[in-house]
Motif scaffolding. Structure first.
Motif, mmCIF file in Angstrom:
data_model
loop_
_atom_site.group_PDB
_atom_site.id
_atom_site.type_symbol
_atom_site.label_atom_id
_atom_site.label_comp_id
_atom_site.label_asym_id
_atom_site.label_seq_id
_atom_site.Cartn_x
_atom_site.Cartn_y
_atom_site.Cartn_z
ATOM 1 N N GLY A 297 42.751 41.198 51.680
ATOM 2 C CA GLY A 297 44.131 40.925 52.050
ATOM 3 C C GLY A 297 45.044 40.532 50.905
ATOM 4 O O GLY A 297 46.250 40.419 51.085
ATOM 5 N N GLN A 298 44.505 40.335 49.721
ATOM 6 C CA GLN A 298 45.331 39.920 48.594
ATOM 7 C C GLN A 298 46.027 41.099 47.934
ATOM 8 O O GLN A 298 45.592 42.241 48.018
ATOM 9 C CB GLN A 298 44.482 39.190 47.549
ATOM 10 C CG GLN A 298 44.033 37.825 47.981
ATOM 11 C CD GLN A 298 43.341 37.094 46.847
ATOM 12 O OE1 GLN A 298 42.560 37.674 46.089
ATOM 13 N NE2 GLN A 298 43.614 35.809 46.734
ATOM 14 N N ALA B 279 43.744 45.753 54.026
ATOM 15 C CA ALA B 279 44.912 44.899 54.223
ATOM 16 C C ALA B 279 45.520 44.429 52.900
ATOM 17 O O ALA B 279 46.623 43.899 52.882
ATOM 18 C CB ALA B 279 44.550 43.679 55.073
ATOM 19 N N GLY B 280 44.807 44.624 51.799
ATOM 20 C CA GLY B 280 45.297 44.218 50.493
ATOM 21 C C GLY B 280 45.743 45.414 49.684
ATOM 22 O O GLY B 280 45.708 46.552 50.147
ATOM 23 N N SER B 281 46.173 45.146 48.452
ATOM 24 C CA SER B 281 46.599 46.232 47.575
ATOM 25 C C SER B 281 46.385 45.851 46.120
ATOM 26 O O SER B 281 46.280 44.672 45.780
ATOM 27 C CB SER B 281 48.073 46.574 47.808
ATOM 28 O OG SER B 281 48.891 45.488 47.435
ATOM 29 N N ALA C 296 46.745 37.437 42.771
ATOM 30 C CA ALA C 296 45.784 37.335 41.677
ATOM 31 C C ALA C 296 46.085 38.410 40.646
ATOM 32 O O ALA C 296 46.777 39.388 40.934
ATOM 33 C CB ALA C 296 44.364 37.510 42.215
ATOM 34 N N ALA C 297 45.535 38.223 39.445
ATOM 35 C CA ALA C 297 45.715 39.208 38.372
ATOM 36 C C ALA C 297 44.457 39.274 37.532
ATOM 37 O O ALA C 297 43.763 38.264 37.353
ATOM 38 C CB ALA C 297 46.911 38.840 37.503
ATOM 39 N N THR C 298 44.181 40.473 37.017
ATOM 40 C CA THR C 298 43.071 40.677 36.096
ATOM 41 C C THR C 298 43.571 41.461 34.886
ATOM 42 O O THR C 298 44.596 42.134 34.942
ATOM 43 C CB THR C 298 41.913 41.467 36.750
ATOM 44 O OG1 THR C 298 42.380 42.768 37.108
ATOM 45 C CG2 THR C 298 41.367 40.755 37.971
ATOM 46 N N CYS C 299 42.811 41.356 33.807
ATOM 47 C CA CYS C 299 43.068 42.128 32.595
ATOM 48 C C CYS C 299 41.735 42.186 31.854
ATOM 49 O O CYS C 299 41.393 41.278 31.109
ATOM 50 C CB CYS C 299 44.149 41.461 31.748
ATOM 51 S SG CYS C 299 44.591 42.419 30.285
ATOM 52 N N MET C 300 40.992 43.252 32.101
ATOM 53 C CA MET C 300 39.628 43.343 31.562
ATOM 54 C C MET C 300 39.573 43.674 30.069
ATOM 55 O O MET C 300 38.824 43.067 29.335
ATOM 56 C CB MET C 300 38.826 44.394 32.340
ATOM 57 C CG MET C 300 38.446 43.976 33.734
ATOM 58 S SD MET C 300 37.223 42.663 33.781
ATOM 59 C CE MET C 300 35.818 43.443 33.023
ATOM 60 N N PHE C 301 40.317 44.667 29.636
ATOM 61 C CA PHE C 301 40.182 45.138 28.257
ATOM 62 C C PHE C 301 41.538 45.331 27.600
ATOM 63 O O PHE C 301 41.748 46.321 26.910
ATOM 64 C CB PHE C 301 39.422 46.465 28.218
ATOM 65 C CG PHE C 301 38.017 46.351 28.692
ATOM 66 C CD1 PHE C 301 37.078 45.674 27.945
ATOM 67 C CD2 PHE C 301 37.648 46.898 29.901
ATOM 68 C CE1 PHE C 301 35.776 45.552 28.386
ATOM 69 C CE2 PHE C 301 36.353 46.782 30.352
ATOM 70 C CZ PHE C 301 35.415 46.106 29.600
ATOM 71 N N ALA D 174 54.553 36.640 37.654
ATOM 72 C CA ALA D 174 54.400 37.561 38.784
ATOM 73 C C ALA D 174 53.457 36.995 39.850
ATOM 74 O O ALA D 174 53.400 37.528 40.958
ATOM 75 C CB ALA D 174 53.876 38.902 38.298
ATOM 76 N N LEU D 175 52.742 35.917 39.523
ATOM 77 C CA LEU D 175 51.798 35.324 40.481
ATOM 78 C C LEU D 175 52.474 34.316 41.391
ATOM 79 O O LEU D 175 53.376 33.584 40.970
ATOM 80 C CB LEU D 175 50.661 34.625 39.735
ATOM 81 C CG LEU D 175 49.708 35.526 38.982
ATOM 82 C CD1 LEU D 175 48.747 34.691 38.142
ATOM 83 C CD2 LEU D 175 48.952 36.429 39.935
ATOM 84 N N LYS D 176 52.003 34.272 42.623
ATOM 85 C CA LYS D 176 52.469 33.248 43.557
ATOM 86 C C LYS D 176 51.978 31.897 43.068
ATOM 87 O O LYS D 176 50.900 31.802 42.477
ATOM 88 C CB LYS D 176 51.927 33.518 44.956
ATOM 89 C CG LYS D 176 52.422 34.816 45.564
ATOM 90 C CD LYS D 176 51.754 35.073 46.893
ATOM 91 C CE LYS D 176 52.198 36.420 47.461
ATOM 92 N NZ LYS D 176 51.448 36.737 48.700
ATOM 93 N N PRO D 177 52.778 30.859 43.312
ATOM 94 C CA PRO D 177 52.324 29.512 42.869
ATOM 95 C C PRO D 177 51.010 29.123 43.533
ATOM 96 O O PRO D 177 50.713 29.537 44.626
ATOM 97 C CB PRO D 177 53.453 28.600 43.329
ATOM 98 C CG PRO D 177 54.618 29.483 43.616
ATOM 99 C CD PRO D 177 54.074 30.843 43.916
#
Length: 147
Positions: free
Chosen positions: A51-52, A73-75, A121-126, A144-147
């Motif tokens: 859902g996130q 439900a997420g994207s 949430a956010a990721t940055c692998m490489f 860009a992230l929700k508090p």
């Protein structure tokens, strides 16, 4: 601000050129489909769940596990500076009939064109190690992230 000894435009151009040259080697339907341990650890540490809405900066050819973790439900929004990497990611998503993932080209890591507080949430692998000012990039992602 990037350290003065780094030519930010050149660093971005070099990274874009490197990933553009590597893109053909990442263009396979099964690429990234395995639950690779470092990727699994990042997902667990970030706490990604169904859902996130997840941002994947420097997404490369796409991360097959992110759409699975967020469920229908997420994207996931993947951003990258390399046009061929974005094209590869789009083909991969289309091949797997994924409708909860989108990939967009960005000019650099400081201009993401995202609404504030719009991601869970956010990721940055490489990507961070290629960015001239990774701290500034992380600030942009944080906004860009929700508090």
């Amino acid at each position: 601000m990037a350290p003065q000894h780094i030519d930010a435009a050149r660093a971005r151009r070099d990274a874009r050129d490197e990933w553009t040259a590597l893109a053909p080697y990442w263009d396979a339907p099964e690429m990234g489909a395995d639950e690779w341990l470092p990727r699994a650890r990042v997902i667990a540490m970030v706490g990604i769940r169904a859902g996130q809405r997840v941002l994947d900066l420097a997404c490369g050819p796409g991360n097959a596990t992110l759409p699975v973790h967020v469920g229908s439900a997420g994207s996931v929004l993947g951003l990258d500076i390399s046009p061929p990497m974005i094209e590869t990611a789009q083909r991969w998503a289309q091949h797997h009939s994924l409708h909860n993932v989108e990939f967009r080209l960005i000019q650099d890591e400081l201009h993401l064109d995202l609404a504030e507080a719009s991601f869970d949430a956010a990721t940055c692998m490489f990507g961070l190690m290629y960015m001239p000012d990774p701290v500034a990039a992380l600030r942009v992602v944080r906004d860009a992230l929700k508090p």
